[in-house]
Design a protein around this motif. Structure first.
Motif, PDB file in Angstrom:
ATOM      1  N   MET A 274      77.473   7.122  44.500  1.00  0.00           N
ATOM      2  CA  MET A 274      78.647   6.499  45.094  1.00  0.00           C
ATOM      3  C   MET A 274      78.260   5.142  45.678  1.00  0.00           C
ATOM      4  O   MET A 274      79.018   4.171  45.574  1.00  0.00           O
ATOM      5  CB  MET A 274      79.275   7.408  46.150  1.00  0.00           C
ATOM      6  CG  MET A 274      80.638   6.912  46.595  1.00  0.00           C
ATOM      7  SD  MET A 274      81.595   8.111  47.512  1.00  0.00           S
ATOM      8  CE  MET A 274      82.479   8.905  46.185  1.00  0.00           C
ATOM      9  N   SER A 275      77.071   5.061  46.244  1.00  0.00           N
ATOM     10  CA  SER A 275      76.600   3.789  46.804  1.00  0.00           C
ATOM     11  C   SER A 275      76.471   2.725  45.722  1.00  0.00           C
ATOM     12  O   SER A 275      76.835   1.562  45.931  1.00  0.00           O
ATOM     13  CB  SER A 275      75.262   3.973  47.510  1.00  0.00           C
ATOM     14  OG  SER A 275      75.414   4.811  48.622  1.00  0.00           O
ATOM     15  N   GLU A 276      75.941   3.109  44.568  1.00  0.00           N
ATOM     16  CA  GLU A 276      75.775   2.153  43.472  1.00  0.00           C
ATOM     17  C   GLU A 276      77.135   1.688  42.944  1.00  0.00           C
ATOM     18  O   GLU A 276      77.337   0.511  42.672  1.00  0.00           O
ATOM     19  CB  GLU A 276      74.939   2.756  42.343  1.00  0.00           C
ATOM     20  CG  GLU A 276      74.795   1.863  41.127  1.00  0.00           C
ATOM     21  CD  GLU A 276      74.147   0.499  41.389  1.00  0.00           C
ATOM     22  OE1 GLU A 276      74.352  -0.410  40.561  1.00  0.00           O
ATOM     23  OE2 GLU A 276      73.457   0.332  42.412  1.00  0.00           O
ATOM     24  N   MET A 277      78.079   2.614  42.813  1.00  0.00           N
ATOM     25  CA  MET A 277      79.404   2.208  42.350  1.00  0.00           C
ATOM     26  C   MET A 277      80.040   1.267  43.369  1.00  0.00           C
ATOM     27  O   MET A 277      80.643   0.257  42.991  1.00  0.00           O
ATOM     28  CB  MET A 277      80.299   3.399  42.088  1.00  0.00           C
ATOM     29  CG  MET A 277      81.657   2.972  41.543  1.00  0.00           C
ATOM     30  SD  MET A 277      82.620   4.345  40.912  1.00  0.00           S
ATOM     31  CE  MET A 277      84.104   3.502  40.407  1.00  0.00           C
TER      32      MET A 277
ATOM     33  N   MET B 274      77.227  19.902  41.656  1.00  0.00           N
ATOM     34  CA  MET B 274      77.719  18.542  41.592  1.00  0.00           C
ATOM     35  C   MET B 274      76.514  17.620  41.438  1.00  0.00           C
ATOM     36  O   MET B 274      75.526  17.767  42.132  1.00  0.00           O
ATOM     37  CB  MET B 274      78.503  18.219  42.851  1.00  0.00           C
ATOM     38  CG  MET B 274      79.323  16.991  42.725  1.00  0.00           C
ATOM     39  SD  MET B 274      80.520  16.793  44.050  1.00  0.00           S
ATOM     40  CE  MET B 274      81.151  18.415  44.239  1.00  0.00           C
ATOM     41  N   LYS B 275      76.637  16.645  40.556  1.00  0.00           N
ATOM     42  CA  LYS B 275      75.526  15.753  40.246  1.00  0.00           C
ATOM     43  C   LYS B 275      75.542  14.526  41.144  1.00  0.00           C
ATOM     44  O   LYS B 275      76.524  14.222  41.801  1.00  0.00           O
ATOM     45  CB  LYS B 275      75.619  15.298  38.790  1.00  0.00           C
ATOM     46  CG  LYS B 275      75.522  16.417  37.802  1.00  0.00           C
ATOM     47  CD  LYS B 275      75.662  15.869  36.407  1.00  0.00           C
ATOM     48  CE  LYS B 275      75.696  17.010  35.411  1.00  0.00           C
ATOM     49  NZ  LYS B 275      75.935  16.529  34.061  1.00  0.00           N
TER      50      LYS B 275
ATOM     51  N   ASN C 268      78.892   7.862  34.212  1.00  0.00           N
ATOM     52  CA  ASN C 268      77.976   6.722  34.174  1.00  0.00           C
ATOM     53  C   ASN C 268      76.700   6.952  34.964  1.00  0.00           C
ATOM     54  O   ASN C 268      75.909   6.033  35.141  1.00  0.00           O
ATOM     55  CB  ASN C 268      78.702   5.460  34.645  1.00  0.00           C
ATOM     56  CG  ASN C 268      79.766   5.058  33.668  1.00  0.00           C
ATOM     57  OD1 ASN C 268      79.471   4.420  32.662  1.00  0.00           O
ATOM     58  ND2 ASN C 268      81.003   5.459  33.909  1.00  0.00           N
ATOM     59  N   GLN C 269      76.541   8.178  35.454  1.00  0.00           N
ATOM     60  CA  GLN C 269      75.336   8.598  36.170  1.00  0.00           C
ATOM     61  C   GLN C 269      74.997   7.638  37.320  1.00  0.00           C
ATOM     62  O   GLN C 269      73.877   7.167  37.453  1.00  0.00           O
ATOM     63  CB  GLN C 269      74.160   8.732  35.204  1.00  0.00           C
ATOM     64  CG  GLN C 269      74.438   9.731  34.105  1.00  0.00           C
ATOM     65  CD  GLN C 269      73.312   9.847  33.101  1.00  0.00           C
ATOM     66  OE1 GLN C 269      72.291   9.172  33.188  1.00  0.00           O
ATOM     67  NE2 GLN C 269      73.486  10.740  32.136  1.00  0.00           N
TER      68      GLN C 269
END
Length: 148
Positions: free
Chosen positions: A30-33, A1-2, A26-27
């Motif tokens: 989870m924190s960034e999303m 998992m990436k 979108n690379q």
């Protein structure tokens, strides 16, 4: 998992799977999303589980970021509630009944003045509630939905 995701798609609701797919494509972390949506990382993670019911504001933010209509996200949530809340064989009939109810409600609200027109979120929620009322007298046993 990436991208350091600690959550697996098979553990997630349909909405959760779409969130993870978006993160992967979108690379993002989870924190960034979560930051882009304007919620906490635990809040985004919570949106991924089967019993999740994000607020209308969160659904709209997620939909906007993911480029999907908010009603699509809400539909996935309710499909999961039906799929995992009702006994096998009933889910398809319920899903069809909800889709039919959404169509009817949309037709009816077209005559409302724009400022009185309900949101898509409210339309889908109303359709689910009305459909469940119709199916309840038939003695259908719920699992997770009965707890809510």
């Amino acid at each position: 998992m990436k991208y350091g995701l600690q959550i697996k798609p098979e553990q997630c609701s349909r909405l959760g799977q779409e969130i993870l797919k978006y993160i992967e494509e979108n690379q993002l972390s989870m924190s960034e999303m979560a930051r882009r949506v304007g919620i906490t990382q635990p809040g985004l993670r919570e949106c991924c589980w089967h019993r999740a019911m994000p607020t209308e504001a969160t659904l709209r933010k997620l939909a906007n970021l993911m480029g999907k209509p908010p009603e699509q996200l809400l539909k996935w949530i309710y499909e999961d509630k039906i799929k995992y809340g009702y006994e096998a064989g009933v889910a398809e009939a319920l899903l069809q009944a909800i889709e039919d109810a959404i169509k009817v409600i949309r037709i009816l609200v077209n005559d409302y003045p724009p400022e009185e027109r309900p949101s898509d979120y409210e339309i889908i929620e109303q359709a689910l509630n009305q459909t469940l009322k119709v199916f309840k007298p038939f003695g259908l046993k719920t699992k997770e939905l009965a707890k809510q």
